[in-house]
Design an enzyme around this catalytic site. Structure first.
Site, PDB file in Angstrom:
ATOM      1  CG  ASP A 195      -1.965   1.095   1.174  1.00 51.39           C
ATOM      2  OD1 ASP A 195      -2.655   1.206   0.154  1.00 51.39           O
ATOM      3  OD2 ASP A 195      -2.062   1.857   2.157  1.00 51.39           O
ATOM      4  NE  ARG A 196       3.149   2.718   4.817  1.00 55.14           N
ATOM      5  CZ  ARG A 196       2.535   3.548   5.622  1.00 55.14           C
ATOM      6  NH1 ARG A 196       2.078   4.690   5.171  1.00 55.14           N
ATOM      7  NH2 ARG A 196       2.337   3.231   6.897  1.00 55.14           N
ATOM      8  CG  MET A 276      -9.595   8.468   3.502  1.00 51.24           C
ATOM      9  SD  MET A 276     -10.969   8.455   2.327  1.00 51.24           S
ATOM     10  CE  MET A 276     -10.697  10.010   1.486  1.00 51.24           C
ATOM     11  NE  ARG A 277      -0.499   5.548   2.234  1.00 55.82           N
ATOM     12  CZ  ARG A 277      -0.618   4.865   3.359  1.00 55.82           C
ATOM     13  NH1 ARG A 277      -1.183   3.676   3.360  1.00 55.82           N
ATOM     14  NH2 ARG A 277      -0.158   5.356   4.493  1.00 55.82           N
ATOM     15  CB  ALA A 278      -6.732   4.464  -3.007  1.00 60.99           C
TER      16      ALA A 278
END
Length: 677
Positions: A195-196, A276-278
């Site tokens: 995910d990073r 919410m990173r996406a």
């Protein structure tokens, strides 16, 4: 200007999405980097290394080991404070993190030379400091040791590296573009690190003959004359570098209309991504793409390109789900999102992912270099198509007939099965081990790995007066040296031996068994184990999957497993024993854990005219004599139980568990596999 020693970025044939992803990150480093997934030999590393030549030069504080920006120096820089710093210029760095790097090399450590000669505690920066404001490249990132992954996660999340070790307490800026390459055949990446990465790209070799011919032609020309080849592409690379600089300068002025912001949120919601990173990554990538093409505002075209690159690795709900997004799914999500924008729906966006001109020589289009087909493999063969090699396609019937693969029960959190004792295998998260890295338990004079600095200095300090020390630093003798005794966790080889006979299928237990084994495989994935799969049914046993780091392959084979026929339990154990013997020769330090999943009802003897159950018990005794740790999962059910799996477990000298006892939620505590003496 590209280095004569490196392959020019503009000379790479095809791989449009890969080149575009790298260039967008060069324009807007806050996107968060790129993960490049693909088969071996597809120029992944070549493209990444070529990127560094295109990055603008950096203004740095002269003499600062941490690359501080003179316009905004880090107030907490260990080399600071930089009150009126002198500026210098240097090229952007591409720092490579080897898979076998040590923790000291990554985050830095006590400067041993100064500590012993000057008697001061000084910090020696590591690779994270060198990569600040540059590119940190990890080849085979999926094989990186877990303790290094944890450090990368912390630095990537906070933009700073914190060092607390050996009396040193330091924090410094560590903001970098993280680029990783990996071959999925060698195992997947941990979800936290996956995910990073801001963007992800699937690459594969072209199947077009003209494209492959052009690849060979350019590579041979580069090997024959690297400097001359690079000079021929210098103008094309210079144009790309200028375009990156122009896009960076234009980036603050690119507008993100509220309609496109709502489109971004709607697309992310449609794919049900976590957190919410996406959304943030997609917004930054869309802005960067608009700046790259010279626009002053984000449009649907930019959102479509950003979604194709930012979402595939974030929509996986399970570690064993196939990554990727099909184009028709993305198109539908964009059409649905148009309702949220308040604007007329835009149809058939035609983004141009080409990052730059073809340059001299002309690059043939590469239809094979786009994203891989993400449709995935079916859990069972098509009704009218050929079955996978080695798979029985007989219709369901009596006796030796087969049944179609069972639909697995929902997976659960598996309890920990581990090998007893202390090993010395590869780093992981299953069994205790003597580790070359990890937590230092104590200092010792003989055993251990690496120098225990505090212990060494403590041993030498009381002797300084006797040794006549007259200046700074310590006088250290060989008998003062102390080694660090460390304890960590190792990964194991988990070999599953699964009963696929008719006695398992007839009672409709195979779905529960498959779900349980998939749960154990997920646990093996999280603990970085190698896994193998042996199945037995009908006349004998077969190695369904040789030991591999790709746990996903084991899940795919298990889900396609057919059942039926008699129960050659002895043959399954003997086949597993032979497989473990070969693996000990290949990797003697990796300890094995044998997991036998059966009801114990053997019906096929190992010898003509023999007793099937007695032969199974005898085979189990041979495995136990090899010192293999084992767990037998008893799948027998019903009011009348013969307890045959318990006899096998006793002969193996291992632990016996009921199928329902594999869940960590159902049974508390840790199960240790009994290891034979």
């Amino acid at each position: 200007m590209p280095s004569p020693a490196g392959f020019p970025f503009s000379a790479v044939v095809g791989h449009a999405d890969l080149r575009l992803s790298l260039l967008l990150n060069a324009v807007h480093p806050a996107i968060g980097g790129v993960l490049v997934r693909g088969e071996k030999g597809t120029a992944k590393s070549t493209v990444v290394r070529a990127l560094a030549a295109l990055l603008p030069a950096l203004a740095v504080v002269e003499g600062c080991r941490f690359g501080c920006d003179p316009a905004a120096p880090d107030p907490g820089c260990p080399d600071g404070p930089h009150l009126e710093p002198d500026a210098a210029s240097r090229p952007a760095r591409l720092v490579e993190l080897p898979v076998g790097a040590t923790e000291d090399r990554l985050i830095g450590s006590l400067d041993l030379e100064r500590a012993l000669t000057e008697g001061v505690r000084a910090y020696q920066p590591g690779l994270l400091a060198a990569a600040h404001r540059g590119v940190l490249y990890v080849d085979e990132v999926n094989l990186l040791h877990d303790h290094l992954v944890d450090l990368l996660l912390d630095a990537a999340a906070m933009g700073r590296a914190h060092v607390e070790r050996e009396g040193v307490s330091v924090a410094h800026a560590a903001s970098f573009l993280l680029v990783g390459t990996m071959n999925p055949e060698e195992g997947e990446l941990r979800p936290q690190l996956l995910d990073r990465f801001g963007l992800t790209v699937e690459v594969r070799a072209a199947r077009d003959v003209d494209t492959r011919t052009e690849v060979i032609r350019r590579r041979l020309a580069f090997e024959a004359d690297p400097a001359g080849f690079a000079a021929g592409w210098a103008a094309a690379d210079a144009d790309l570098a200028a375009r990156i600089a122009a896009a960076r300068a234009a980036l603050p002025g690119v507008a993100l209309p509220d309609a496109e912001l709502r489109r971004i949120a709607a697309v992310c919601a449609a794919f049900d991504v976590d957190g919410m990173r996406a959304d943030l990554v997609l917004a930054r990538a869309a802005i960067a793409h608009a700046a790259w093409r010279g626009a002053d505002a984000v449009t649907e075209e930019d959102v479509a390109v950003a979604a194709r690159l930012a979402l595939p690795h974030r929509r996986r709900r399970d570690p064993f789900d196939e990554p990727g997004i099909e184009q028709d799914q993305l198109d539908q999500a964009l059409r649905d999102a148009a309702e949220q924008t308040g604007e007329p729906e835009r149809t058939d966006p035609d983004p141009d992912p080409d990052p730059g001109p073809d340059g001299p020589g002309g690059g043939a289009p590469d239809p094979g270099d786009g994203p891989a087909d993400d449709s995935g493999q079916s859990d069972s063969p098509p009704p009218d198509g050929p079955a996978p090699e080695g798979q029985d396609t007989q219709p369901k019937g009596k006796g030796g007939g087969t049944q179609a693969p069972a639909t697995p029960d929902p997976a659960f959190t598996a309890r920990l099965l581990q090998v007893d004792g202390v090993g010395e295998g590869a780093p992981g998260r299953r069994s205790r081990s003597r580790a070359g890295s990890g937590r230092a338990l104590r200092a010792a004079t003989s055993q251990g790995s690496g120098i225990h600095l505090v212990g060494t200095m403590t041993a030498a300090a009381p002797m300084q007066l006797v040794r006549g020390r007259s200046g700074p630093g310590l006088v250290v003798r060989p008998d003062d040296v102390r080694r660090a005794v460390r304890e960590g966790r190792e990964s194991n080889l988990v070999l599953f031996v699964v009963d696929a006979s008719g006695s398992m299928a007839a009672r409709k237990r195979m779905s529960a068994v498959t779900g349980a084994v998939i749960s154990l495989l997920r646990d093996a994935y999280q603990r970085r184990d190698k896994v193998g799969l042996v199945t037995f049914r009908g006349p004998g046993a077969e190695v369904a999957l040789p030991p591999t780091s790709s746990v996903e392959a084991a899940v795919a084979r298990l889900r396609a497993l057919r059942t039926g026929g008699r129960t050659p339990l002895a043959d399954g154990l003997l086949r597993a024993r032979e497989l473990l013997r070969v693996e000990r020769l290949r990797d003697p330090r990796r300890r094995a854990l044998l997991v036998v999943v059966t009801d114990g009802r053997a019906t096929v003897a190992a010898r003509p005219g023999g007793d099937a159950v007695a032969d199974a018990v005898r085979a189990a005794g041979l495995v136990a004599a090899d010192g293999v740790a084992s767990v037998v999962v008893d799948c027998e059910s019903g009011p009348v139980r013969l307890g045959l799996a318990g006899r096998v477990s006793a002969a193996l000298g291992g632990t016996g568990l009921r199928l329902e006892e594999l869940s960590a939620d159902a049974v508390a505590g840790v199960v240790r596999a009994a290891r034979a003496a």
